[in-house]
Enzyme design. Structure first.
Site, short mmCIF file in Angstrom:
data_model
loop_
_atom_site.label_atom_id
_atom_site.label_comp_id
_atom_site.label_asym_id
_atom_site.label_seq_id
_atom_site.Cartn_x
_atom_site.Cartn_y
_atom_site.Cartn_z
N ASN A 1 0.82 -1.20 0.00
CA ASN A 1 0.00 0.00 0.00
C ASN A 1 0.86 1.26 0.00
O ASN A 1 0.97 1.95 -1.02
CB ASN A 1 -0.94 -0.02 1.21
CG ASN A 1 -2.03 1.04 1.12
OD1 ASN A 1 -1.90 1.99 0.35
ND2 ASN A 1 -3.07 0.88 1.89
N ASP A 2 1.51 1.53 1.13
CA ASP A 2 2.26 2.78 1.23
C ASP A 2 3.40 2.88 0.21
O ASP A 2 3.71 3.96 -0.26
CB ASP A 2 2.83 2.93 2.65
CG ASP A 2 1.71 3.05 3.68
OD1 ASP A 2 0.64 3.58 3.32
OD2 ASP A 2 1.90 2.61 4.82
N VAL A 3 3.98 1.74 -0.16
CA VAL A 3 5.13 1.78 -1.07
C VAL A 3 4.72 2.08 -2.52
O VAL A 3 5.57 2.24 -3.38
CB VAL A 3 5.95 0.47 -1.05
CG1 VAL A 3 6.54 0.24 0.32
CG2 VAL A 3 5.14 -0.72 -1.49
#
Lengths: 478, 97
Positions: free
Chosen positions: A400-402
């Protein structure tokens, strides 16, 4: 050798043959460790590296057992058997998805050993030791005990015994620095006044508590940095033991491990665009969560496994982006089946690995290798990022964040400045996800709301299995 | 500074530089095995633990030493074994398919 002869020889050279042999064994051992790490530079020589390390350790053990200080072997034998009985199953029966917690646990064991040896050394010889040795013991004990409880906490968080979310309270940094300051002050005082041994238990207690408090505010997404850091501390405490015992082998091996841990944690920090202090004192996730509640509902496009299979089949190139979600749902073997099915149809499938994907450095690589995906298909972020625009499908599995584009644009985002995988540049983006909850950093991900993004809602393992089923059901070729 | 401290510091600093050079070259692919391997190597504290457990200086010291031996030997055995187990999994594509 008779006692007289030994005494005579020692009088001439100052050393016995046995002592010379031990020193030589230690030297070869140190070379073994260095070669071990050197050979780890490439997968083709890496297993030779393990052998070199094993030989190094074997020589170190043999050399040590020949030391004249060792007069009783009974407890050593019992302890070695117990150690082996614990270590073997821990290595051979452990699932690969559990490697992060195993690593944390073994840091705890190693650090405990260093702490205990330092403690005993202080109580046995504290009043006669030099300031240098006492200082070394101070480092050894502080690093050892804080790494011990810190690693146990990390283990608990990774294993799910303790919540993976950061636990924060007002004045936390003040409390932590206070505890740490107090234990360092006691250690310093004991170096100057080693007779004040009644303070030593306080040193131990404060350091143990500090290790716990240090990890409490750390969230799961920061685990790769913290595990690497604890790895470094464990090495440095071994090095400190070397200073205390005046043993060069311990100093060398500890220094190698210390630098390894520090390098890895620096790489992890860079991969998140954060500083050490920010990781240790930042309390990442919790700050952001309060913010994400305010975001209004937006619509996403979701498609079925059947449609997913069709789109994947009709593409020429696919880049799969795995994340911690893939590890949680144990989807790596299904991903491998997907890789096989698509490769058979002539689709070029590669994997984009973000340095902090997962819970420890290199976590995704190990999981994918376990599933028999050739390692030349696993591509580092810097190398693959320029290839996304020419790629038909970027398939995000449990990350997600990456892949959150706001890391590039949104200055208010907690992940602003973090290098990301350019999944949004691919022709089509697919995201396998359980639901629309925000990522670990608690940040909304604009990637999900782009026109070219398809959401594939479901458990990663189940969803990929359905896609593979569709692919094998459909007649070959397109 | 006495000689032995100077020597030790030289050794430490040089080993740290060497470690930096060697470990910077380790493939990103292998960072997890790197951690388990360094974990096994850090179990070199076994040396100090063995001396403590075998030198019969005081009963409490022997017990502490024995616990330290068990803990660090578990890391030695487990660390090398799991590193090898992981490295075995890293394969290139099977030739000619």
């Amino acid at each position: 050798m008779s006692l007289l002869a030994t005494v005579a020889e020692e009088a001439v050279s100052g050393r016995t043959t046995v002592e010379n042999f031990i020193d030589f064994a230690y030297l070869i051992s140190a070379i073994g460790f260095i070669m071990s790490l050197k050979w780890l530079s490439h997968p083709s020589t890496a297993r030779k590296g393990v052998k070199a390390g094993e030989i190094g350790m074997l020589l170190a053990i043999i050399g040590t057992l020949m030391k004249h200080e060792i007069v009783e072997y009974r407890w050593i034998a019992i302890a070695l058997v117990i150690g082996a009985a614990g270590g073997v199953p821990l290595a051979l029966l452990m699932k690969m998805t559990a490697v992060p917690q195993r690593t944390a646990f073994s840091h705890a064991l190693g650090a405990l050993a260093a702490g205990l040896v330092g403690t005993a050394e202080f109580y046995l010889h504290g009043d006669t030791l030099s300031k240098v040795a006492l200082t070394a013991i101070g480092f050894e004990v502080v690093l050892g005990y804080l790494t011990f409880t810190g690693s146990l906490m990390a283990f608990g968080k990774l294993q799910g015994f303790i919540t993976g979310k950061p636990i924060l309270y007002p004045g936390q940094n003040f409390v932590n620095l206070g505890i740490f300051g107090a234990s360092v002050a006691i250690a310093g005082y004991l170096v100057v006044n080693p007779t004040a041994a009644h303070l030593f238990p306080w040193l131990i207690a404060l350091t143990l508590v500090f290790g716990v408090f240090l990890i409490i505010p750390i969230g799961g997404a920061d685990m790769p940095t913290v595990i690497a850091l604890l790895n470094g501390y464990a090495g440095l405490s071994a090095s400190a033991m070397g200073f205390a015992l005046d043993n060069k082998l311990l100093i060398i091996a500890g220094a190698l491990d210390g630098t390894s841990g520090l390098i890895l944690s620096i790489i992890m920090c860079k991969a998140m665009n954060r500083s050490f202090t920010n990781v240790l004192f930042g309390g990442f996730g919790a700050v952001a969560q309060s913010k994400s509640g305010a975001v209004e509902e937006r619509s996403v496009r979701s498609i079925s496994p059947e449609e997913t299979a069709q789109m994947l089949e009709n593409s020429d190139s696919v880049i799969i982006i795995p994340g911690y979600g893939m590890a949680v749902s144990q989807a790596q073997h299904k991903v491998r089946e997907l890789y096989d099915a698509l490769s058979k149809r002539g689709v070029d499938v590669r994997f984009a690995i973000h340095p902090v994907a997962g819970r420890m450095p290199g976590h995704m690589n190990v999981l994918l290798a376990e599933a028999d995906i050739p390692y030349d298909r696993l591509i580092d972020m810097d190398e693959i990022n320029s290839e996304f625009p020419q790629t038909d499908v970027a398939l995000v599995i449990g990350a997600n964040d990456v892949v959150n584009p706001s890391a590039r644009t949104d200055k208010t985002s907690p992940i602003y400045g973090m290098p990301i995988l350019n999944a949004d540049a691919a022709q089509t983006v697919m995201v396998v996800k359980r639901g629309m909850s925000a990522g670990f950093a608690g940040v909304e991900n604009d990637l999900f709301f782009m026109d070219k993004t398809m959401m594939l809602f479901g458990d990663a393992k189940g969803y990929i299995a359905d896609v593979v089923k569709e692919l094998s059901g459909v007649h070959a070729g397109h | 500074m006495d000689d032995s401290l100077t020597n030790s510091l030289y050794v430490f600093v040089l080993a740290a530089f060497l470690g930096y050079q060697v470990i910077s070259r380790v493939s990103v692919l292998l960072h997890t095995p790197l951690m388990s391997l360094t974990n096994a190597i850090a179990a070199i504290s076994l040396v100090g633990s063995l001396i403590l457990a075998g030198s019969a200086q005081a009963p409490y010291a022997t017990v502490m030493g024995a616990v330290a031996v068990a803990a660090s030997f578990a890391n030695v055995v487990g660390g090398f074994l799991i590193t090898d187990r992981m490295l075995k999994m890293f394969k290139t594509r099977e030739p000619a398919k």
